[in-house]
Design a protein around this motif. Structure first.
Motif, short mmCIF file in Angstrom:
data_model
loop_
_atom_site.label_atom_id
_atom_site.label_comp_id
_atom_site.label_asym_id
_atom_site.label_seq_id
_atom_site.Cartn_x
_atom_site.Cartn_y
_atom_site.Cartn_z
N ALA A 1 48.46 36.59 46.13
CA ALA A 1 48.22 37.21 47.44
C ALA A 1 47.20 36.42 48.25
N GLU A 2 46.19 35.85 47.57
CA GLU A 2 45.15 35.10 48.30
C GLU A 2 45.63 33.72 48.72
N MET A 3 46.76 33.27 48.18
CA MET A 3 47.32 31.97 48.58
C MET A 3 48.11 32.08 49.88
N VAL A 4 48.49 33.30 50.27
CA VAL A 4 49.32 33.50 51.48
C VAL A 4 48.50 34.25 52.52
N PRO A 5 48.03 33.58 53.59
CA PRO A 5 47.17 34.25 54.60
C PRO A 5 47.82 35.49 55.21
N SER A 6 49.14 35.48 55.38
CA SER A 6 49.81 36.61 56.02
C SER A 6 49.82 37.85 55.14
N LEU A 7 49.48 37.70 53.87
CA LEU A 7 49.49 38.84 52.94
C LEU A 7 48.08 39.37 52.68
N SER B 1 56.25 38.72 48.98
CA SER B 1 55.55 39.96 49.29
C SER B 1 55.93 41.07 48.30
N SER B 2 57.22 41.22 48.04
CA SER B 2 57.67 42.26 47.10
C SER B 2 57.24 41.95 45.67
N ILE B 3 57.24 40.68 45.30
CA ILE B 3 56.80 40.31 43.95
C ILE B 3 55.33 40.68 43.76
N ILE B 4 54.49 40.38 44.75
CA ILE B 4 53.06 40.74 44.68
C ILE B 4 52.91 42.25 44.57
N PHE B 5 53.70 42.98 45.36
CA PHE B 5 53.65 44.45 45.34
C PHE B 5 54.02 44.99 43.97
N MET B 6 55.09 44.47 43.36
CA MET B 6 55.55 44.99 42.07
C MET B 6 54.61 44.59 40.93
N ILE B 7 53.99 43.40 41.01
CA ILE B 7 52.99 43.02 40.00
C ILE B 7 51.84 44.02 40.01
N ARG C 1 44.65 44.10 29.47
CA ARG C 1 45.85 43.41 29.90
C ARG C 1 46.17 43.71 31.36
N SER C 2 45.92 44.95 31.78
CA SER C 2 46.17 45.31 33.18
C SER C 2 45.25 44.54 34.12
N LEU C 3 44.00 44.30 33.69
CA LEU C 3 43.07 43.53 34.53
C LEU C 3 43.58 42.11 34.73
N ASN C 4 44.08 41.47 33.67
CA ASN C 4 44.63 40.12 33.80
C ASN C 4 45.85 40.11 34.73
N MET C 5 46.70 41.16 34.64
CA MET C 5 47.85 41.25 35.53
C MET C 5 47.40 41.36 36.98
N HIS C 6 46.38 42.18 37.23
CA HIS C 6 45.86 42.33 38.60
C HIS C 6 45.31 41.00 39.12
N LEU C 7 44.55 40.29 38.29
CA LEU C 7 43.96 39.03 38.74
C LEU C 7 45.04 37.99 39.02
N ASP C 8 46.11 37.97 38.21
CA ASP C 8 47.21 37.03 38.46
C ASP C 8 47.91 37.35 39.78
N GLY C 9 48.18 38.63 40.04
CA GLY C 9 48.81 39.01 41.30
C GLY C 9 47.94 38.71 42.49
N LEU C 10 46.60 38.92 42.35
CA LEU C 10 45.68 38.65 43.45
C LEU C 10 45.65 37.17 43.80
#
Length: 608
Positions: free
Chosen positions: A196-202, A156-162, A184-193
């Motif tokens: 997040a989409e792999m974990v239902p609770s997030l 959860s914190s890793i997703i938040f910091m990404i 580059r920021s768009l690619n970072m956002h897509l990687d973090g998303l």
């Protein structure tokens, strides 16, 4: 015998009573601890609910958690209480108070080893730096929070910091007009998303990702992709009652609608976002929304409303002191980091002192040099006293320099705002005129004001407050001129070569006005019968002088107009400004209009 028996029974009864009493006390203590834990859990839940919607309530909850933590010596409660208060002050745009509480929470979390709270604290610190446009410190906070999150393996914190690092990278790219950084920021956002989409609770953590990705796609004019993500953001924001996130969703949706020509609906969503930001008491967000409303009203032709929105934007920006206290907010964290290093150095000093005691016997031979040491010590005291005085003088000079630079930035900021107000007033006045000549005069005056405004806008956003980056300035100036004539850059061939990096403002200002007059004249008179307009502009240094050349592919410039300056205000203005720069200007006959200006770089009169 009977007495001994009765005495044994009495001891047994006393023991039973004592054990029963201890058990009751233990049960009461456990019951009390459980009640406190339930109370704290309830307060944590309320703090999460009020995080982005009610800063006043969040401060009250933070103080209750802090008081409970101090009363019971509950370290986690103390850290969380300070964190809740810091978050509330951040939402209220009181960044000085917010940073004080955030740094206190960070200090206590590190001291007591409560690592799970540190990424979120660095997130608050980074966001406050970002809102002050201090992107270097914002990115540094994101990196420190990410290191802790990776150490804890906290998904959860890793997703938040990404997301934070991607958002800060995007903001820095927009601020510096670096399209590669924005991509580059768009690619970072897509990687973090993806994580997040792999974990239902997030699911809740996906909302700001959807908003930030939609923002980038809006800026890249990929409206279908932007609408896809903003629709997802709105759905989840309503599901989890994330009012602050909803203001961003409505903002990007309004920009999509505006670019599709649906101005009325676009303004309606901006008004909805503004109402929510007022209800949840977020003044910094209100400032941003008034800025979008100003642009929306202006594109819809509602100039009176646009001026009102701009006035509210300026009032809120000035009340938040965006530029004035950025240094103070940054120094609060820097002071804490420096203090932490000092404590580490002090600990190392204690270790060294212990070792020096263990080797004291071996150092006895140094007694032989005590005589020389006494002389050297005397000299050292003199040098040290002089160094202290010199350091104090340097500190005062540095403080005065920093204050002067801040004042100069504020001066340029206010001049730019005043020029923009004058330009808006001229625009409003010009729309009411019916005489075409009067309209042209008003438009020309507005463009000259914009030429000066661009310089002041550049100066208050950079470190050197008296030097103008000529390449950026000339590009911004040409963009402004073409926008004023409604000309698309793809329909015109522009060949620009700027070999002069920076110029002082008293040279750049008249030079910019000369360029504005000549280029404006080309767009007004040179391209009526030209299939594809072309303009060449060169600004270079040649043999200790600066040379400006402007050429178009029109029918040419009437030399009689040039020689009889009184017939044209623009020609007269060019000649007056050239004389002010001690330069020589001329019009060269040939195909198209060819203007040349030569300015001496080492003029004794200008240097004086």
């Amino acid at each position: 015998m009977l007495l001994r028996y009765l005495y044994s029974i009495l001891l047994f009864v006393v023991a039973i009573f004592f054990l029963s009493s201890c058990e009751k006390q233990k049960q009461l203590a456990e019951s009390g601890d459980k009640a406190v834990e339930e109370e704290l859990a309830s307060l944590y839940k309320k703090a999460e609910d009020y995080g982005n919607s009610s800063p006043d309530s969040l401060i009250a909850i933070g103080n209750r958690v802090l008081a409970t933590g101090n009363r019971l010596n509950n370290h986690t409660a103390i850290v969380r209480g300070e964190k809740f208060i810091a978050r509330a002050y951040w939402n209220m745009a009181n960044h000085t108070e917010g940073m004080k509480h955030a740094v206190t929470a960070l200090r206590d979390a590190e001291k007591w080893g409560i690592l799970s709270e540190i990424p979120n604290i660095y997130g608050i610190i980074g966001n406050m730096h970002k809102e002050k446009q201090n992107y270097d410190m914002a990115l540094d906070a994101a990196d420190k929070g990410m290191n802790i999150a990776k150490t804890l393996k906290d998904t959860s914190s890793i997703i938040f910091m990404i997301r934070l690092k991607a958002m800060f990278t995007q903001g820095l790219g927009a601020n510096t007009k670096d399209t590669a950084m924005i991509h580059r920021s768009l690619n970072m956002h897509l990687d973090g998303l993806k994580i997040a989409e792999m974990v239902p609770s997030l699911e809740r953590a996906r909302i700001p990702y959807y908003n930030n990705i939609a923002q980038v796609y809006v800026k890249r004019n990929q409206l279908d992709s932007a609408e896809y993500y903003v629709t997802k953001a709105i759905t989840l924001a309503k599901k989890y009652d994330q009012q602050s996130s909803l203001t961003y969703s409505y903002t990007w949706l309004s920009q999509i609608l505006n670019r599709r020509g649906e101005q009325a609906l676009s303004l309606d969503y901006l008004q909805k976002a503004l109402l929510i930001s007022q209800q949840i008491q977020q003044p910094h967000r209100q400032m941003e929304l008034y800025d979008y409303l100003m642009e929306g009203y202006r594109s819809a032709g509602k100039y009176k409303e646009a001026l009102g929105a701009y006035t509210r934007y300026s009032d809120i920006r000035d009340s938040l002191q965006i530029l004035q206290n950025v240094r103070q907010v940054g120094e609060l964290q820097v002071q804490y980091e420096a203090g932490k290093k000092d404590r580490q150095i002090s600990a190392l000093g204690e270790v060294n002192e212990l070792r020096s005691k263990q080797t004291a016997g071996a150092l006895a031979v140094l007694v032989l040099v005590l005589g020389l040491s006494a002389v050297m010590f005397s000299q050292y005291r003199v040098i040290r006293r002089n160094n202290v005085e010199l350091a104090e003088n340097n500190r005062k000079i540095s403080e005065q320099s920093a204050k002067m630079q801040l004042l100069m930035k504020e001066l340029h900021h206010r001049v730019k705002n005043n020029l923009q107000i004058v330009s808006n007033l001229l625009s409003l006045q010009g729309n009411r005129l019916t005489d075409d000549d009067a309209k042209r005069i008003i438009k020309a005056g507005q463009q000259r004001i914009e030429t000066m405004s661009i310089i002041h806008r550049s100066l208050y956003s950079q470190e050197t407050v008296n030097m103008v980056n000529m390449r950026d300035y000339i590009n911004d100036l040409l963009d402004s001129i073409m926008q004023s004539f409604g000309i698309d850059e793809h329909d015109t061939d522009l060949f620009i070569m700027v070999g002069v990096e920076e110029l002082e403002v008293d040279i750049a200002m008249p030079l910019g006005l000369i360029i504005n007059e000549w280029i404006t004249n080309s767009f007004k008179h040179a391209f009526h019968d030209v299939k594809r307009p072309s303009i060449t502009l060169n600004l270079v240094e040649i043999r200790n002088q600066m040379q400006l050349e402007i050429k178009d592919n029109g029918p040419g410039f009437d030399v009689r107009t040039w020689e009889q300056a009184n017939r044209s205000f623009g020609v007269r203005l060019i000649k007056v400004l050239s004389k002010q720069l001690e330069g020589q200007c001329r019009v060269i006959q040939g195909s198209g209009a060819f203007f040349q200006l030569e300015i001496p770089l080492n003029s004794p009169r200008r240097a004086a």
